[in-house]
Design a protein around this motif. Structure first.
Motif, short mmCIF file in Angstrom:
data_model
loop_
_atom_site.label_atom_id
_atom_site.label_comp_id
_atom_site.label_asym_id
_atom_site.label_seq_id
_atom_site.Cartn_x
_atom_site.Cartn_y
_atom_site.Cartn_z
N ALA A 8 50.45 -1.77 -8.07
CA ALA A 8 51.79 -1.51 -8.62
C ALA A 8 52.74 -1.05 -7.51
CB ALA A 8 51.72 -0.47 -9.74
N MET A 9 52.22 -0.23 -6.60
CA MET A 9 53.04 0.23 -5.47
C MET A 9 53.43 -0.96 -4.60
SD MET A 9 52.18 3.12 -2.57
CE MET A 9 51.88 4.42 -3.77
N ARG A 10 52.48 -1.81 -4.33
CA ARG A 10 52.77 -3.00 -3.51
C ARG A 10 53.80 -3.89 -4.19
NH1 ARG A 10 48.86 -7.66 -1.08
NH2 ARG A 10 50.50 -9.18 -0.92
N GLU A 11 53.65 -4.09 -5.49
CA GLU A 11 54.62 -4.90 -6.23
C GLU A 11 56.02 -4.31 -6.15
OE1 GLU A 11 54.16 -7.91 -8.26
OE2 GLU A 11 52.53 -7.93 -6.80
N ARG A 12 56.11 -2.99 -6.30
CA ARG A 12 57.41 -2.33 -6.22
C ARG A 12 58.00 -2.47 -4.81
NH1 ARG A 12 59.08 3.85 -7.84
NH2 ARG A 12 61.27 3.51 -7.50
N PHE A 13 57.17 -2.28 -3.79
CA PHE A 13 57.64 -2.44 -2.41
C PHE A 13 58.11 -3.88 -2.18
CE2 PHE A 13 55.19 1.17 -0.06
CZ PHE A 13 55.82 2.10 -0.86
N ASN A 15 59.19 -6.05 -4.45
CA ASN A 15 60.41 -6.27 -5.23
C ASN A 15 61.63 -5.63 -4.56
OD1 ASN A 15 59.11 -7.74 -7.20
ND2 ASN A 15 58.78 -5.98 -8.52
N GLN A 16 61.43 -4.49 -3.92
CA GLN A 16 62.53 -3.80 -3.24
C GLN A 16 62.65 -4.20 -1.77
OE1 GLN A 16 61.51 0.30 -4.27
NE2 GLN A 16 63.11 0.27 -5.83
N SER A 87 64.04 -1.42 4.70
CA SER A 87 63.96 -2.48 3.70
C SER A 87 65.07 -3.50 3.93
CB SER A 87 64.08 -1.88 2.29
OG SER A 87 65.32 -1.21 2.15
#
Length: 180
Positions: A8-13, A15-16, A87
């Motif tokens: 989930a952390m990787r997905e959020r990273f 996505n952002q 980012s």
């Protein structure tokens, strides 16, 4: 302690569009190692050489300021922690964000300095930088000459953004964001 959901952390990273994220005590050697990783990420991302240099310079300035501030204050490793994120935004600009604990009054002063710089265009920022460069430096002061923040503003494609979130014991968490 709850299990950390790394996926989930990787997905959020992802996505952002977060390329690099660090949270914890920061030292000179760690600044250097993260800087090397950042250079590699920027190279792999095919960043334009001037953008890569600006992102790296802003990262270095922000993290060295955080490290210096904590050292001057004599803060513990826990108090001297930093949160640093590099980012991309929706338009493809690089965004360098850094945050750390500060004495609330120091945070307010930095917010005012950022606000003052936000109203200046590139020509005015250059003039402010030259003016600051010519000012005599007070040997008694433990802070820098103020050139670093102006230089970050000069390298940024948008006005700097800063925020201060109050925390316990008269301190705040200061966040600074530069878009390159």
């Amino acid at each position: 302690m709850d299990t950390i959901d790394l996926f989930a952390m990787r997905e959020r990273f992802d996505n952002q569009q977060i390329m690099l994220c660090f949270n914890g005590p920061i030292s000179r050697s760690l600044i250097e190692e993260i800087g090397n990783a950042l250079r590699n990420y920027l190279s792999a991302d095919h960043a334009h050489p001037s953008a890569a240099m600006d992102v790296f310079a802003v990262y270095i300035e922000m993290t060295q300021n955080i490290s210096h501030y904590a050292r001057v204050r004599g803060w513990s490793e826990q108090e001297s922690g930093a949160t640093v994120v590099v980012s991309r935004d929706e338009e493809g600009h690089y965004v360098v964000s850094a945050g750390n604990l500060v004495e609330h009054a120091d945070g307010e002063a930095l917010l005012q300095a950022v606000e003052d710089l936000a109203g200046l265009d590139k020509t005015e920022l250059k003039a402010r930088y030259k003016e600051q460069l010519r000012k005599p430096r007070d040997a008694e002061k433990t802070t820098g000459a103020g050139l670093g923040l102006i230089d970050i503003a000069r390298k940024s494609s948008q006005p700097l953004h800063a925020s201060l979130r109050p925390v316990a014991e008269g301190r705040g968490f200061l966040s600074l964001r530069a878009v390159i």
